[in-house]
Design a protein around this motif. Structure first.
Motif, mmCIF file in Angstrom:
data_model
loop_
_atom_site.group_PDB
_atom_site.id
_atom_site.type_symbol
_atom_site.label_atom_id
_atom_site.label_comp_id
_atom_site.label_asym_id
_atom_site.label_seq_id
_atom_site.Cartn_x
_atom_site.Cartn_y
_atom_site.Cartn_z
ATOM 1 N N ARG A 57 4.746 14.702 -6.151
ATOM 2 C CA ARG A 57 3.774 14.389 -5.547
ATOM 3 C C ARG A 57 3.821 14.256 -4.097
ATOM 4 O O ARG A 57 2.840 13.998 -3.270
ATOM 5 C CB ARG A 57 2.741 13.067 -6.152
ATOM 6 N N ASN A 58 4.866 14.337 -3.575
ATOM 7 C CA ASN A 58 5.191 14.229 -2.266
ATOM 8 C C ASN A 58 4.749 13.028 -1.588
ATOM 9 O O ASN A 58 4.115 13.063 -0.528
ATOM 10 C CB ASN A 58 4.897 15.420 -1.401
ATOM 11 N N VAL A 59 4.997 12.022 -2.033
ATOM 12 C CA VAL A 59 4.536 10.562 -1.330
ATOM 13 C C VAL A 59 5.576 10.224 -0.075
ATOM 14 O O VAL A 59 6.495 10.803 0.105
ATOM 15 C CB VAL A 59 4.538 9.256 -2.377
ATOM 16 N N SER A 60 5.310 9.504 0.737
ATOM 17 C CA SER A 60 5.746 9.343 1.891
ATOM 18 C C SER A 60 7.257 8.501 1.504
ATOM 19 O O SER A 60 7.419 8.151 0.507
ATOM 20 C CB SER A 60 5.247 8.295 2.857
ATOM 21 N N LYS A 61 8.232 8.804 2.399
ATOM 22 C CA LYS A 61 9.497 7.989 2.307
ATOM 23 C C LYS A 61 9.531 6.680 2.156
ATOM 24 O O LYS A 61 10.448 6.312 1.613
ATOM 25 C CB LYS A 61 10.515 8.566 3.370
ATOM 26 N N VAL A 62 8.610 5.918 3.166
ATOM 27 C CA VAL A 62 8.312 4.497 2.996
ATOM 28 C C VAL A 62 7.996 4.322 1.356
ATOM 29 O O VAL A 62 8.625 3.194 0.982
ATOM 30 C CB VAL A 62 7.438 3.992 3.931
ATOM 31 N N ALA A 63 7.058 4.886 1.204
ATOM 32 C CA ALA A 63 6.561 4.574 -0.336
ATOM 33 C C ALA A 63 7.667 4.694 -1.337
ATOM 34 O O ALA A 63 7.969 3.838 -2.377
ATOM 35 C CB ALA A 63 5.321 5.317 -0.875
ATOM 36 N N GLU A 64 8.635 5.632 -1.313
ATOM 37 C CA GLU A 64 9.648 5.978 -2.126
ATOM 38 C C GLU A 64 10.928 4.842 -1.979
ATOM 39 O O GLU A 64 11.093 4.291 -2.790
ATOM 40 C CB GLU A 64 10.407 7.405 -1.953
ATOM 41 N N LEU A 65 10.783 4.435 -0.734
ATOM 42 C CA LEU A 65 11.856 3.519 -0.626
ATOM 43 C C LEU A 65 11.626 2.114 -1.060
ATOM 44 O O LEU A 65 12.539 1.505 -1.982
ATOM 45 C CB LEU A 65 12.083 3.152 1.153
ATOM 46 N N VAL A 66 10.152 1.737 -1.101
ATOM 47 C CA VAL A 66 9.719 0.650 -1.647
ATOM 48 C C VAL A 66 9.874 0.717 -3.319
ATOM 49 O O VAL A 66 10.204 -0.291 -3.882
ATOM 50 C CB VAL A 66 8.043 0.250 -1.264
ATOM 51 N N TYR A 67 9.569 1.889 -3.610
ATOM 52 C CA TYR A 67 9.446 1.916 -5.205
ATOM 53 C C TYR A 67 10.965 1.566 -5.633
ATOM 54 O O TYR A 67 11.471 1.096 -6.594
ATOM 55 C CB TYR A 67 9.043 3.514 -5.506
ATOM 56 N N TYR A 68 11.933 2.247 -4.924
ATOM 57 C CA TYR A 68 13.542 2.081 -5.546
ATOM 58 C C TYR A 68 13.911 0.582 -5.498
ATOM 59 O O TYR A 68 14.733 0.293 -6.156
ATOM 60 C CB TYR A 68 14.295 3.163 -4.552
ATOM 61 N N VAL A 69 13.478 -0.028 -4.176
ATOM 62 C CA VAL A 69 13.887 -1.295 -4.082
ATOM 63 C C VAL A 69 13.117 -2.255 -5.347
ATOM 64 O O VAL A 69 13.894 -3.163 -5.983
ATOM 65 C CB VAL A 69 13.576 -1.946 -2.756
ATOM 66 N N VAL A 70 11.831 -1.973 -5.519
ATOM 67 C CA VAL A 70 11.137 -2.693 -6.775
ATOM 68 C C VAL A 70 11.932 -2.436 -8.031
ATOM 69 O O VAL A 70 12.170 -3.084 -8.816
ATOM 70 C CB VAL A 70 9.745 -2.350 -6.504
ATOM 71 N N ALA A 71 11.937 -0.807 -8.221
ATOM 72 C CA ALA A 71 12.369 -0.625 -9.437
ATOM 73 C C ALA A 71 13.849 -1.033 -9.851
ATOM 74 O O ALA A 71 14.296 -1.225 -10.790
ATOM 75 C CB ALA A 71 12.354 0.820 -9.718
ATOM 76 N N GLY A 72 14.709 -1.027 -8.513
ATOM 77 C CA GLY A 72 16.056 -1.320 -8.667
ATOM 78 C C GLY A 72 16.127 -2.827 -8.880
ATOM 79 O O GLY A 72 17.209 -3.569 -9.513
ATOM 80 N N LEU A 73 15.247 -3.977 -8.787
ATOM 81 C CA LEU A 73 15.137 -5.069 -8.841
ATOM 82 C C LEU A 73 14.552 -5.571 -10.044
ATOM 83 O O LEU A 73 14.572 -6.695 -10.644
ATOM 84 C CB LEU A 73 14.927 -5.912 -7.721
ATOM 85 N N LEU A 74 13.562 -4.879 -10.521
ATOM 86 C CA LEU A 74 12.448 -5.329 -11.430
ATOM 87 C C LEU A 74 13.206 -5.662 -12.811
ATOM 88 O O LEU A 74 12.778 -6.689 -13.690
ATOM 89 C CB LEU A 74 11.367 -4.514 -11.630
ATOM 90 N N TRP A 75 14.121 -4.747 -13.216
ATOM 91 C CA TRP A 75 14.694 -4.887 -14.647
ATOM 92 C C TRP A 75 15.349 -6.539 -14.674
ATOM 93 O O TRP A 75 15.632 -6.994 -15.841
ATOM 94 C CB TRP A 75 15.950 -4.152 -14.909
#
Length: 69
Positions: A35-53
């Protein structure tokens, strides 16, 4: 249930949890890239997904370490 049995079940559950979570996290990451979201949104996703587990894993480990009655 004894602590020994809880540790066995908890270890299996933890492995399944991490495997399923990784598959789900990668699937969501692929959708974000398509969906070509912004790089900032991707960064936020990776940080949250990396810690949520850590939350369900922590609860599971706390259950495993509970002393016998």
């Amino acid at each position: 249930m004894t602590q020994r049995k809880r540790k066995l079940l908890g270890t299996v559950a933890l492995l399944l949890l991490i495997g399923a979570y990784a598959v789900l996290a990668v699937a969501v990451a692929i959708v974000l890239q398509v969906r070509n979201v912004s790089k900032v949104a991707e960064l936020v996703y990776y940080v949250v997904a990396g810690l949520l587990w850590v939350l369900p894993a922590g609860w599971l480990i706390a259950w495993m370490q509970r002393p016998d009655a």
